[in-house]
Write an enzyme that holds these catalytic residues in place. Structure first.
Site, PDB file in Angstrom:
ATOM      1  N   SER A  28      50.092  41.774  50.995  1.00  0.00           N
ATOM      2  CA  SER A  28      48.744  42.156  51.450  1.00  0.00           C
ATOM      3  C   SER A  28      48.896  42.940  52.744  1.00  0.00           C
ATOM      4  O   SER A  28      49.865  42.720  53.493  1.00  0.00           O
ATOM      5  CB  SER A  28      47.911  40.905  51.720  1.00  0.00           C
ATOM      6  OG  SER A  28      46.706  41.249  52.400  1.00  0.00           O
ATOM      7  N   TYR A  65      46.795  32.419  55.072  1.00  0.00           N
ATOM      8  CA  TYR A  65      46.961  33.599  54.215  1.00  0.00           C
ATOM      9  C   TYR A  65      47.769  34.682  54.936  1.00  0.00           C
ATOM     10  O   TYR A  65      48.763  35.176  54.401  1.00  0.00           O
ATOM     11  CB  TYR A  65      45.583  34.137  53.809  1.00  0.00           C
ATOM     12  CG  TYR A  65      45.652  35.243  52.782  1.00  0.00           C
ATOM     13  CD1 TYR A  65      45.823  34.952  51.430  1.00  0.00           C
ATOM     14  CD2 TYR A  65      45.550  36.579  53.146  1.00  0.00           C
ATOM     15  CE1 TYR A  65      45.894  35.951  50.474  1.00  0.00           C
ATOM     16  CE2 TYR A  65      45.620  37.593  52.205  1.00  0.00           C
ATOM     17  CZ  TYR A  65      45.787  37.270  50.862  1.00  0.00           C
ATOM     18  OH  TYR A  65      45.862  38.281  49.927  1.00  0.00           O
TER      19      TYR A  65
HETATM   20  N1  LIG Z   1      41.945  41.064  45.949  1.00  0.00           N
HETATM   21  C1  LIG Z   1      42.360  41.462  47.132  1.00  0.00           C
HETATM   22  O1  LIG Z   1      41.597  42.036  47.898  1.00  0.00           O
HETATM   23  C2  LIG Z   1      43.788  41.243  47.542  1.00  0.00           C
HETATM   24  C3  LIG Z   1      44.239  41.872  48.711  1.00  0.00           C
HETATM   25  C4  LIG Z   1      45.543  41.698  49.114  1.00  0.00           C
HETATM   26  C5  LIG Z   1      46.396  40.917  48.354  1.00  0.00           C
HETATM   27  N2  LIG Z   1      45.942  40.303  47.229  1.00  0.00           N
HETATM   28  C6  LIG Z   1      46.884  39.478  46.472  1.00  0.00           C
HETATM   29  O2  LIG Z   1      46.859  39.814  45.107  1.00  0.00           O
HETATM   30  C7  LIG Z   1      47.353  38.722  44.348  1.00  0.00           C
HETATM   31  C8  LIG Z   1      46.429  38.509  43.162  1.00  0.00           C
HETATM   32  O3  LIG Z   1      45.164  38.084  43.639  1.00  0.00           O
HETATM   33  P1  LIG Z   1      43.782  38.650  43.045  1.00  0.00           P
HETATM   34  O4  LIG Z   1      43.066  39.295  44.162  1.00  0.00           O
HETATM   35  O5  LIG Z   1      44.025  39.391  41.805  1.00  0.00           O
HETATM   36  O6  LIG Z   1      43.024  37.268  42.793  1.00  0.00           O
HETATM   37  P2  LIG Z   1      42.502  36.552  41.462  1.00  0.00           P
HETATM   38  O7  LIG Z   1      41.995  35.249  41.927  1.00  0.00           O
HETATM   39  O8  LIG Z   1      41.590  37.454  40.700  1.00  0.00           O
HETATM   40  O9  LIG Z   1      43.841  36.339  40.609  1.00  0.00           O
HETATM   41  C9  LIG Z   1      44.832  35.435  41.018  1.00  0.00           C
HETATM   42  C10 LIG Z   1      45.368  34.701  39.805  1.00  0.00           C
HETATM   43  O10 LIG Z   1      46.409  33.825  40.259  1.00  0.00           O
HETATM   44  C11 LIG Z   1      46.257  32.590  39.596  1.00  0.00           C
HETATM   45  N3  LIG Z   1      46.853  31.524  40.368  1.00  0.00           N
HETATM   46  C12 LIG Z   1      46.364  30.885  41.462  1.00  0.00           C
HETATM   47  N4  LIG Z   1      47.204  29.919  41.847  1.00  0.00           N
HETATM   48  C13 LIG Z   1      48.247  29.940  40.977  1.00  0.00           C
HETATM   49  C14 LIG Z   1      49.438  29.182  40.851  1.00  0.00           C
HETATM   50  N5  LIG Z   1      49.709  28.171  41.668  1.00  0.00           N
HETATM   51  N6  LIG Z   1      50.307  29.515  39.861  1.00  0.00           N
HETATM   52  C15 LIG Z   1      50.023  30.512  38.998  1.00  0.00           C
HETATM   53  N7  LIG Z   1      48.897  31.235  39.043  1.00  0.00           N
HETATM   54  C16 LIG Z   1      48.030  30.954  40.029  1.00  0.00           C
HETATM   55  C17 LIG Z   1      44.761  32.396  39.419  1.00  0.00           C
HETATM   56  O11 LIG Z   1      44.472  31.479  38.361  1.00  0.00           O
HETATM   57  C18 LIG Z   1      44.306  33.824  39.105  1.00  0.00           C
HETATM   58  O12 LIG Z   1      44.302  34.084  37.718  1.00  0.00           O
HETATM   59  C19 LIG Z   1      47.427  37.542  45.299  1.00  0.00           C
HETATM   60  O13 LIG Z   1      48.774  37.348  45.722  1.00  0.00           O
HETATM   61  C20 LIG Z   1      46.589  37.999  46.471  1.00  0.00           C
HETATM   62  O14 LIG Z   1      46.954  37.389  47.695  1.00  0.00           O
HETATM   63  C21 LIG Z   1      44.656  40.449  46.810  1.00  0.00           C
END
Ligand SMILES: NC(=O)c1ccc[n+]([C@@H]2O[C@H](COP(=O)([O-])OP(=O)(O)OC[C@H]3O[C@@H](n4cnc5c(N)ncnc54)[C@H](O)[C@@H]3O)[C@@H](O)[C@H]2O)c1
Length: 263
Positions: A154, A168
């Site tokens: 991130s 985070y």
């Molecule tokens: N959306 C944003 O703005 C953003 C920004 C920076 C980084 N990220 C990163 O992107 C990645 C994906 O997040 P997202 O935004 O798509 O969120 P999201 O919640 O849509 O998807 C995350 C997925 O991870 C799964 N998950 C959660 N805990 C888990 C575990 N212990 N084992 C396996 N699966 C698990 C959830 O069930 C979900 O399907 C994360 O690492 C998040 O930190 C997201």
């Protein structure tokens, strides 16, 4: 190599963690569209089953396995199983992650209010889960002398981010140096390790907060491009990092953030 061949993943096997929603789902779709056998994994079994069934209709090389990345033994078993069934795993996306709630802009997100149990749970998934995934992938890729590992970090791991919780931002900063360190160890073995550092994307994270109109409004002033990203906007970089086109890239932490980290 021709331009289409640079981005061709036919004959490859790819694993994506946290693939039932948001960025992981968009990454899995990208891999399937580029021709890879793609194993979607997630801790949310009903959502995983639903998305895998939808994808399988257009992409017969879709596979799905339940996996909680905070259980290292389970991560090893999934990776071992893929190698046993398909001979190798060519690319692993360590993508699963959770939010730590609001940052210090609200009282609940300030230092004195950090709940240590919640802190540990966030680190267990966002940091230990990434370590388990990177380690399980490396165990097979290192002796084989080939492989790609891509971590979803991130921009909150690159600089302070008042809107994100302490656990985070700390987990994502730690993951960035894990990526650099693993890239150094694995470079002599032709295993490339990189990170995608997204800015705000409209996904399910944090209860889908970034999908709300008030978030879109806040991002208008917070992000140079003036908006939250659509999940499809991760596809280009995900494909680049999994494909022959990025053969000279390792140890990179690459923002996809509407210009936020350039400020
Ligand atoms: N959306 C944003 O703005 C953003 C920004 C920076 C980084 N990220 C990163 O992107 C990645 C994906 O997040 P997202 O935004 O798509 O969120 P999201 O919640 O849509 O998807 C995350 C997925 O991870 C799964 N998950 C959660 N805990 C888990 C575990 N212990 N084992 C396996 N699966 C698990 C959830 O069930 C979900 O399907 C994360 O690492 C998040 O930190 C997201």
């Amino acid at each position: 190599m021709s331009l289409p061949a640079l981005f061709d993943l036919r004959g490859r096997t790819v694993l994506v963690t946290g693939a039932a929603s948001g960025l992981g789902l968009a990454i899995a779709e990208t891999m399937l569209e580029a021709g890879a056998r793609t194993v979607l994994t997630d801790a949310d079994e009903p959502a995983l089953a639903h998305e895998a069934e939808r994808l399988r209709a257009g992409h017969p090389l879709t596979e799905a396995l339940p996996l909680d990345v905070s259980r290292p033994g389970a991560v090893d078993a999934v990776v071992d199983g893929i190698v046993a069934r398909h001979g190798a795993v060519d690319c692993v996306f360590a993508n699963a992650g959770i939010s730590a709630g609001r940052g210090f802009v609200v009282e609940a997100g300030q230092l004195e209010n950090i709940d240590l149990e919640h802190w540990s749970r966030v680190l267990q998934i966002n940091l230990d889960g990434v370590l388990a995934t990177v380690r399980a992938a490396a165990r097979h890729m290192k002796p084989r002398g080939a492989g790609r590992i891509v971590v979803t970090s991130s921009i909150a791991g690159i600089r302070a981010e008042p809107l994100s919780g302490y656990a985070y931002v700390t987990s994502k900063a730690a993951v960035n140096n894990l990526v650099r360190q693993a890239a150094m160890e694995l470079a002599p073995h032709n295993v490339l390790v990189n990170a995608i550092a997204p800015g705000p994307f409209a996904t399910g994270i944090n209860g889908g907060r970034l999908r709300l109109p008030e978030s879109a409004e806040r991002m208008r002033t917070h992000i140079p491009l003036g908006r939250v990203a659509d999940t499809s906007e991760i596809k280009g970089l995900a494909l680049l990092l999994a494909s022959p086109a990025s053969s000279y890239m390792t140890g990179a932490i690459i923002p996809v953030d509407g210009g936020a980290s350039a400020r």
